[in-house]
Every structure is written in structure tokens, then in C-alpha cells.
Design an enzyme around this catalytic site. Sequence first.
Site, mmCIF file in Angstrom:
data_model
loop_
_atom_site.group_PDB
_atom_site.id
_atom_site.type_symbol
_atom_site.label_atom_id
_atom_site.label_comp_id
_atom_site.label_asym_id
_atom_site.label_seq_id
_atom_site.Cartn_x
_atom_site.Cartn_y
_atom_site.Cartn_z
ATOM 1 N N GLU A 285 55.663 45.913 37.691
ATOM 2 C CA GLU A 285 55.814 45.791 36.244
ATOM 3 C C GLU A 285 54.897 46.785 35.534
ATOM 4 O O GLU A 285 53.709 46.857 35.826
ATOM 5 C CB GLU A 285 55.426 44.376 35.827
ATOM 6 C CG GLU A 285 55.585 44.139 34.346
ATOM 7 C CD GLU A 285 55.099 42.765 33.924
ATOM 8 O OE1 GLU A 285 54.040 42.326 34.401
ATOM 9 O OE2 GLU A 285 55.794 42.132 33.116
ATOM 10 N N GLU B 261 53.512 31.293 33.559
ATOM 11 C CA GLU B 261 54.593 32.203 33.145
ATOM 12 C C GLU B 261 54.067 33.608 33.378
ATOM 13 O O GLU B 261 53.192 34.070 32.650
ATOM 14 C CB GLU B 261 54.905 32.031 31.654
ATOM 15 C CG GLU B 261 55.416 30.668 31.253
ATOM 16 C CD GLU B 261 56.814 30.408 31.750
ATOM 17 O OE1 GLU B 261 57.473 31.341 32.239
ATOM 18 O OE2 GLU B 261 57.244 29.257 31.659
ATOM 19 N N CYS C 255 57.659 40.263 28.180
ATOM 20 C CA CYS C 255 57.739 39.827 29.580
ATOM 21 C C CYS C 255 59.153 39.936 30.120
ATOM 22 O O CYS C 255 59.356 40.242 31.277
ATOM 23 C CB CYS C 255 57.212 38.411 29.719
ATOM 24 S SG CYS C 255 58.037 37.259 28.644
ATOM 25 N N LYS D 292 42.558 29.672 24.605
ATOM 26 C CA LYS D 292 41.779 30.890 24.856
ATOM 27 C C LYS D 292 42.710 32.067 24.588
ATOM 28 O O LYS D 292 43.554 32.402 25.392
ATOM 29 C CB LYS D 292 41.302 30.913 26.314
ATOM 30 C CG LYS D 292 40.021 31.576 26.527
ATOM 31 C CD LYS D 292 39.939 33.037 26.874
ATOM 32 C CE LYS D 292 40.984 33.928 27.377
ATOM 33 N NZ LYS D 292 41.002 35.217 26.648
HETATM 34 P P1 NAD Z 1 46.373 39.049 31.678
HETATM 35 O O1 NAD Z 1 46.766 38.193 32.827
HETATM 36 O O2 NAD Z 1 45.445 40.157 31.921
HETATM 37 O O3 NAD Z 1 45.715 38.165 30.544
HETATM 38 C C1 NAD Z 1 46.331 36.989 30.089
HETATM 39 C C2 NAD Z 1 45.277 36.039 29.580
HETATM 40 O O4 NAD Z 1 44.463 35.651 30.678
HETATM 41 C C3 NAD Z 1 44.355 36.642 28.540
HETATM 42 O O5 NAD Z 1 44.064 35.679 27.552
HETATM 43 C C4 NAD Z 1 43.111 36.972 29.341
HETATM 44 O O6 NAD Z 1 41.943 36.972 28.569
HETATM 45 C C5 NAD Z 1 43.101 35.823 30.327
HETATM 46 N N1 NAD Z 1 42.328 36.097 31.556
HETATM 47 C C6 NAD Z 1 41.973 37.304 32.071
HETATM 48 N N2 NAD Z 1 41.225 37.117 33.191
HETATM 49 C C7 NAD Z 1 41.124 35.791 33.379
HETATM 50 C C8 NAD Z 1 40.487 34.981 34.366
HETATM 51 N N3 NAD Z 1 39.800 35.509 35.390
HETATM 52 N N4 NAD Z 1 40.603 33.637 34.255
HETATM 53 C C9 NAD Z 1 41.304 33.073 33.249
HETATM 54 N N5 NAD Z 1 41.902 33.795 32.272
HETATM 55 C C10 NAD Z 1 41.815 35.134 32.339
HETATM 56 O O7 NAD Z 1 47.740 39.545 31.034
HETATM 57 P P2 NAD Z 1 47.931 40.461 29.742
HETATM 58 O O8 NAD Z 1 47.596 41.856 30.143
HETATM 59 O O9 NAD Z 1 47.289 39.851 28.560
HETATM 60 O O10 NAD Z 1 49.516 40.298 29.515
HETATM 61 C C11 NAD Z 1 50.433 41.015 30.252
HETATM 62 C C12 NAD Z 1 51.044 40.177 31.340
HETATM 63 O O11 NAD Z 1 51.557 38.962 30.814
HETATM 64 C C13 NAD Z 1 52.239 40.865 31.958
HETATM 65 O O12 NAD Z 1 52.224 40.697 33.351
HETATM 66 C C14 NAD Z 1 53.417 40.148 31.353
HETATM 67 O O13 NAD Z 1 54.607 40.186 32.053
HETATM 68 C C15 NAD Z 1 52.895 38.770 31.236
HETATM 69 N N6 NAD Z 1 53.662 38.029 30.219
HETATM 70 C C16 NAD Z 1 54.520 37.046 30.665
HETATM 71 C C17 NAD Z 1 55.288 36.333 29.756
HETATM 72 C C18 NAD Z 1 56.231 35.230 30.211
HETATM 73 O O14 NAD Z 1 56.681 34.429 29.393
HETATM 74 N N7 NAD Z 1 56.531 35.125 31.473
HETATM 75 C C19 NAD Z 1 55.166 36.608 28.393
HETATM 76 C C20 NAD Z 1 54.296 37.621 27.980
HETATM 77 C C21 NAD Z 1 53.537 38.309 28.924
#
Ligand code: NAD
Length: 495
Positions: A399, A265, A300, A189
Site C-alpha cells: 500500500e 481496520e 483506505c 487518541k
Molecule cells: P498509523 O498506523 O501510522 O497510525 C494510526 C494511528 O495509530 C495514529 O493515531 C497513530 O498515532 C497511532 N499509533 C502509531 N504508533 C502507535 C503505537 N505504537 N501504538 C498505538 N498507536 C499508535 O497509520 P496512519 O499513517 O495514520 O494511516 C494510514 C494507514 O491507515 C494506512 O495503512 C491506511 O490504509 C489505514 N487506513 C485504514 C482505513 C480503514 O478503514 N481500513 C481507513 C483509513 C486509513
Amino acid sequence: MISQNAIDALRKTEIGARGLFIDGVQTDGTEGATLPVISPIDGRPFASIADGNAADIDRAVKSGREAFDKGSWSRSAPAFRKKVLVRLAELIEKHADELAVLGVRDNGTEIGMAYKAEPLSAAGTIRYYAEAIDKTYGEIAPTADNVLGLIHKEPLGVIGVIVPWNFPLMIGAWKIAPALAAGNCVVAKPPEIASLTLLRLAELASEAGLPAGVLNVVTGRGAVTGEALGLHMDVDAIAFTGSGPVGRRLLEYSARSNLKRVFLELGGKSPNIVFADAPDLKQAAVVSANGIFRNSGQVCVAGSRLLVQSSVYDRFMAELLSATTRLKVGDPLDLSSDIGAVSSAEQLDKNLGFVARAVVEGARLVTGGERILAETGGSYMAPTIFENVTQGMQLAGEEVFGPVLGVMRFETEEEAVRLANSTVYGLASAVWTANLSTAHRMVRAINAGVVHVNTYGGADITVPLGGVKQSGFGRDKSLHALDKYLDLKTAWIAL
Ligand code: NAD
């Protein structure tokens, strides 16, 4: 490296309407709904994706389960899986220019970084796990003489992969590659604002010979498709990268459904600690600026909290400011831009909200703090530095996931450790020192999945990535990541 000519030839390519990828073919969503794909480069729509729903997730999971049960992938010889995945890595490299430009149009990352971090790194990751899988052995237990204890390693079944928009292809590959190599089937997804490269990956996988149903991609809104995947009774594990709040939901979904495994993650607020005896302050400043500002801070592991020892504070800040103002923000498809666009207008607003609050809370704005290049229609933000950040301020603990750096001073090593460990996160960190003992003490003292020493970022596929505390659990990358996608089965045989 990609050339400007190649970029310019690809930047206007017609993309049109992209469907879901289920059972080896592109298909419309059950309800035919779509979402526009808006480029943060100019704020204009340039394609559309299917707005999938729970029924689409169900179709994809069924396809994955049927493929898994059929066994043409899950029970195939590891050498066969290796061959197909190596072919996929080659196809990604062949289409690297196309994939890189497509991804940049989608999420705005500067092309120089995107080219290496997205197609090239994804190809490297896929090749790494392809090469590893026919060297992964089961075990014989050290039992008594009259029994034989065998430990088999088996794929889990259907794995849900949910990734964020900053590096969807690279992060997707960190999960999809070991999952597939181990013999699992995957339903991915992608993030709703950056889905195009993973859809293309699925097509290339099919071309490489991956059997139908082994890799499915369902686009759509996270709250709909992500939730449906998380709650599905026939998904065996979810591998997730994203924000903490969504990570928590996935744990709840698991508890409410079939107790699927969940690997998270999550975010970070990574401390970058400069001691007075850093070997080269200027170099440390240049790397630190890149470590927070590249990809507009949407990394991240970004070093978003800078801790500087008082005795070198003024010198270091002068170097940092000079390195920061030299970074050129601009069209991410121009090779001369050091920093591209913020991924979306919403994310830009969120970043500016952090800036406003930091000012109100009394931090001092050193540079940036504003939207720039508004005339392009795109989402661009000036690299932003705040100093006099103190514990308790939003910028010290939350963050941003944008180009905003908070700076603090410290006097002693103990104080640096205390500040470094003072957030709920524990993803990455860095220490700049010429003293070997200080470096090793800090590696032990900092609560984080990664401690860089005299560098920031760049850790390759050979080492694990992941966090402690609320940065999540389960590691991506390295051979250790394979364990998440393999189950252990014991055979206890009387002799
Ligand atoms: P997000 O959590 O909003 O979205 C991540 C994914 O989850 C997307 O595909 C989104 O569509 C999906 N999602 C959203 N709501 C959901 C739900 N209710 N159920 C299941 N899936 C759902 O995060 P983002 O804004 O896309 O990315 C930013 C975040 O990701 C930051 O907090 C960042 O630190 C983190 N990040 C972490 C790493 C790592 O390796 N630790 C790497 C990159 C980004």
C-alpha cells in the site's frame, strides 16, 4: 455546501495552543510538552497540541472509568443518550464550516471532499447511532417452559479509539458514535498530525450535554500515548484504524496487558477491475481516477490497483489519462481544487520512494511521479500512473497511501480473480461490467470486505466497512458495528 467566502474568513483563524480534553475540560499535559501543528498547505506551523504521555492516558482512562461507574451515561435511558447525541450532531452541522476548514489546515484534504466526508458525515454517523440505540432490544431465549433465559446487551466500559490522519473526524465518529450510544466511555487518541477536529468534537460534545469523563481526547505521539492506551489495564477494548504494523502492535499490547478486545481496520491494495463490456468506459475512467486520486490517494479503500481487460486496454488508458490530467491539484482551501495536499512532508517523501522503486523495478511511468507546487512550501504530488506493473513488484503488493496507481492487463475472468486476490489485503474492490452474471460471480470470488459494481466508493453509513485477510477484522458503520460495543449477558431464571 461551504462557500469560498466562508473558507477565506476561516482559513487564518488563530488556533493557538490546544490542550488535552479530560474529564470535561481542556487541560495541559502532565509534563507540559507540546508538538507543533504543521499545515501541509504551506509547510508552516499554525498551532500546537499537547504532547501527552502515559500519565495523561492514565488520567483520561480513570476519568472514563469513574464516569462509567457513576452511571449517569452508562446506565441512562437510551432515549437520553439519543437526545444528547442528536444535539451533538446538530452542533457539528452548525459548526461544519469551522470544522471542515480546521481539518483541512491540519491534513490537506481538498475542502469539497473534506466538508462532506468530515463534519457532515460525522454528524450523520452520530445521528444514525443515536437513533438506533433506543430501538436496540435484548432477547428472550426459546427455552423450556420452566425457565426464562434473558439476553441483556450491556456496554463494555472504557473504549480506546485510535484513528489515522486521513479522515480523523469521520473515522473517529464511526467508532465514537456507536461506543457512546451503547453507553460506553471513550478515550480517543487522534493522529499526531491531525488532532484538532477531534479536540473540537469533544468540546462540542460537552456543550451538547455529554457528562464529564464520557469522552476524553489525549493527543500526542502514537508510540507513546497510543501504546499507553493499548497497554492500559483498565481499557476494555481498542477500536483502531491505521496501518498493519501498528495493528499488530495493538494485538501484542492486548496480550501483554488485560486481553482487551481489539478491532482493526487496516490498509488495502484494492483492485479496480475493468471488463471489456463495462457499460460506459469513459465514465468508468473518470470514477476510477477519482477512486484513486481524491485526497491524494490517502483513502483506505482507494482503488490503487487497476486491472484492465486487454481488448479495451488502450481505449481505457486514453480515457483514464485524460480524466487524470483534468484533475486540478492545488490549495485544498480553494473550492476549485480537485486534489489538495499530501498530509505531510514525510508522507510525500514516502510516496516518492514508491515511485523511484517502481521505475527501478521496470514499471512504465505514464504520468506524474513528482512533487509539484514546491514554491508554496506545501506537500503536493502529481497524480501518478504506472503501467506494466507485474506480480512481485512493490507496487503490485504494498500500500502506498498516496496518489499512485499501478495498472495491469488481464485476458480472462479467472486471471482477473487471481490477480485481484493476490495480495495480503482484502479491503475494497470494484468490477465494471454490463453482465449481471459476471458481476455476481466476481462479488463472490473477490476476497474483500466491499465489492463495488459499476461505481467506486460512496458506500453510506447503512453498510458495513472493513476488511478480510490483513486488512483487519471488525466492521465499522451500519447496525452491525454496534455489536462491537455491546456485551451479551445471560440471565437464567428458574420459574
Ligand atoms: P498509523 O498506523 O501510522 O497510525 C494510526 C494511528 O495509530 C495514529 O493515531 C497513530 O498515532 C497511532 N499509533 C502509531 N504508533 C502507535 C503505537 N505504537 N501504538 C498505538 N498507536 C499508535 O497509520 P496512519 O499513517 O495514520 O494511516 C494510514 C494507514 O491507515 C494506512 O495503512 C491506511 O490504509 C489505514 N487506513 C485504514 C482505513 C480503514 O478503514 N481500513 C481507513 C483509513 C486509513
